[in-house]
Design a protein around this motif. Structure first.
Motif, PDB file in Angstrom:
ATOM      1  N   TYR A 172      41.567  49.477  40.818  1.00 28.90           N
ATOM      2  CA  TYR A 172      42.347  48.489  40.018  1.00 28.90           C
ATOM      3  C   TYR A 172      43.125  49.325  39.011  1.00 28.90           C
ATOM      4  O   TYR A 172      44.577  48.807  38.638  1.00 28.90           O
ATOM      5  CB  TYR A 172      41.635  47.307  39.527  1.00 28.90           C
ATOM      6  CG  TYR A 172      42.313  46.669  38.764  1.00 28.90           C
ATOM      7  CD1 TYR A 172      43.016  45.422  39.327  1.00 28.90           C
ATOM      8  CD2 TYR A 172      42.227  46.366  37.295  1.00 28.90           C
ATOM      9  CE1 TYR A 172      43.648  44.427  38.466  1.00 28.90           C
ATOM     10  CE2 TYR A 172      42.652  45.688  36.401  1.00 28.90           C
ATOM     11  CZ  TYR A 172      43.409  44.305  37.086  1.00 28.90           C
ATOM     12  OH  TYR A 172      44.425  43.560  36.422  1.00 28.90           O
ATOM     13  N   LYS A 185      48.877  43.174  40.509  1.00 25.90           N
ATOM     14  CA  LYS A 185      47.874  43.757  39.574  1.00 25.90           C
ATOM     15  C   LYS A 185      47.658  42.219  38.485  1.00 25.90           C
ATOM     16  O   LYS A 185      46.288  42.087  38.228  1.00 25.90           O
ATOM     17  CB  LYS A 185      47.994  44.729  38.748  1.00 25.90           C
ATOM     18  CG  LYS A 185      47.117  45.206  37.894  1.00 25.90           C
ATOM     19  CD  LYS A 185      47.425  46.699  37.340  1.00 25.90           C
ATOM     20  CE  LYS A 185      46.155  47.326  36.421  1.00 25.90           C
ATOM     21  NZ  LYS A 185      46.688  48.615  36.016  1.00 25.90           N
ATOM     22  N   ARG A 301      45.862  44.722  47.317  1.00 25.47           N
ATOM     23  CA  ARG A 301      45.484  45.136  46.076  1.00 25.47           C
ATOM     24  C   ARG A 301      44.755  46.388  46.055  1.00 25.47           C
ATOM     25  O   ARG A 301      44.915  47.445  45.356  1.00 25.47           O
ATOM     26  CB  ARG A 301      44.774  44.063  45.194  1.00 25.47           C
ATOM     27  CG  ARG A 301      44.300  44.548  43.679  1.00 25.47           C
ATOM     28  CD  ARG A 301      42.890  44.709  43.857  1.00 25.47           C
ATOM     29  NE  ARG A 301      41.970  43.897  44.565  1.00 25.47           N
ATOM     30  CZ  ARG A 301      40.855  44.154  45.217  1.00 25.47           C
ATOM     31  NH1 ARG A 301      40.385  45.394  45.064  1.00 25.47           N
ATOM     32  NH2 ARG A 301      40.200  43.207  45.872  1.00 25.47           N
TER      33      ARG A 301
END
Length: 332
Positions: A172, A185, A301
């Motif tokens: 992340y 994000k 992601r």
């Protein structure tokens, strides 16, 4: 391993074994945490017997990633020692667990029957449909919060799959703050929460690559291995990964093939009694498509922080979901 150790393990798996004629390493585990060995055995009647031994050494894991892997092996050992494994192996969904050993310090051994056929290399046509039926059968077995929560209480993972947000902080942080990555994000935590709270929950396999399955003894189904990331999740997470990273899809996947696969999945759920209880409804095509939009974004992601791979429709699908307002609707 020493011959005496191999024989002791084989006899723990099957007391009728009298000798081990050969040991063959067939795979090494991630991060050097062990290996998988094929034991060729003979029983007291002179019959051949094959036993698969998965040896794991995950003592004192230091990095966040190694801690994740160590926890996953404990989940897998729990599964192969459980009644869940026994019942699912009767359906051909997994190999039968024969014996597990865990010294509580990271040394784990799982003994199991071998896969009924060679692992799959190319998944389309009848093989892809067999995989979807088997995913549906696995999901149906644990369908609904009550069953999924009971499985977690029995030792399966609180969250299934290996890419869920709580276990991927490094990826992340590696995501760009610009463009598509930046947009995703910003909503990553909302997507994660929407999947955790989704009305459809089950126990997901969590790593549905072709190499983690073979055709079952019934060619309409497949048999899965690698149950490290078996845990509670929205079922669309397994489907998203299977469609993106497991299957060989055609150029009209989003226009036609996805819909056909989802209908096959629903049909198999119904065959396995999902929807017979009004408290636990059968998902519709529209239900699954909406859940998939969340799951595709969640999967992408992780990829944006780790590396993009799999079928190319994924980025197009995520771009559409983020640009047309779909994601805001689904995360409300």
């Amino acid at each position: 391993m020493k011959a005496s150790e191999a024989l002791a393990l084989a006899k723990a798996a099957d007391p009728d074994v009298v000798s081990v004629s050969s040991q063959t390493q067939i795979a090494r585990l991630w991060a050097g945490m062990g290996s998988i060995v094929r034991l060729q055995c003979k029983d007291s009647s002179g019959n051949s017997r094959t036993i698969i031994a998965k040896h794991i050494n995950c003592s004192n894991p230091q990095s966040f990633g190694d801690q994740r892997k160590a926890a996953s092996y404990r989940v897998e050992a729990t599964f192969y020692a459980s009644d869940y494994c026994k019942e699912l192996s009767d359906f051909g969904i997994c190999c039968r667990g024969l014996h597990t050993e865990d010294n509580g310090k990271g040394d784990i051994t799982i003994l199991m029957d071998p896969l009924p056929n060679h692992t799959i290399n190319f998944m389309n046509g009848d093989v892809a449909e067999a995989a979807i039926r088997s995913v549906a059968k696995l999901h149906a077995y644990f369908w609904g919060n009550e069953k999924a929560n009971a499985a977690v209480a029995a030792g399966l993972a609180q969250q299934g799959t290996y890419w869920y947000l709580d276990t991927r902080p490094d990826e992340y942080d590696s995501m760009s703050n610009r463009g598509l990555s930046g947009k995703l994000k910003k909503v990553a935590y909302a997507i994660d929460e929407a999947l955790k709270e989704h009305k459809f929950q089950t126990i997901c396999h969590g790593d549905l690559k072709a190499c983690n399955m073979s055709l079952s003894s019934n060619p309409s189904y497949v048999t899965f291995v690698d149950f490290q990331y078996l845990g509670k999740a929205c079922p669309a997470k397994d489907l998203a990964y299977l469609f993106c990273c497991g299957m060989d899809v055609d150029g009209d996947f989003m226009g036609r093939q996805e819909r056909e696969y989802l209908q096959l999945y629903i049909d198999e759920l119904l065959l396995n009694n999902v929807g017979r209880d009004k408290k636990i409804p059968l998902p519709t095509l529209e239900d699954l498509k909406e859940a998939l939009d969340l799951a595709y974004c969640d999967l992408f992601r992780w990829m944006l922080g780790w590396g993009i791979w799999g079928n190319s429709f994924l980025q197009e699908r995520v771009e559409r979901v983020l640009s047309d307002g779909t994601i805001e609707k689904l995360c409300q």
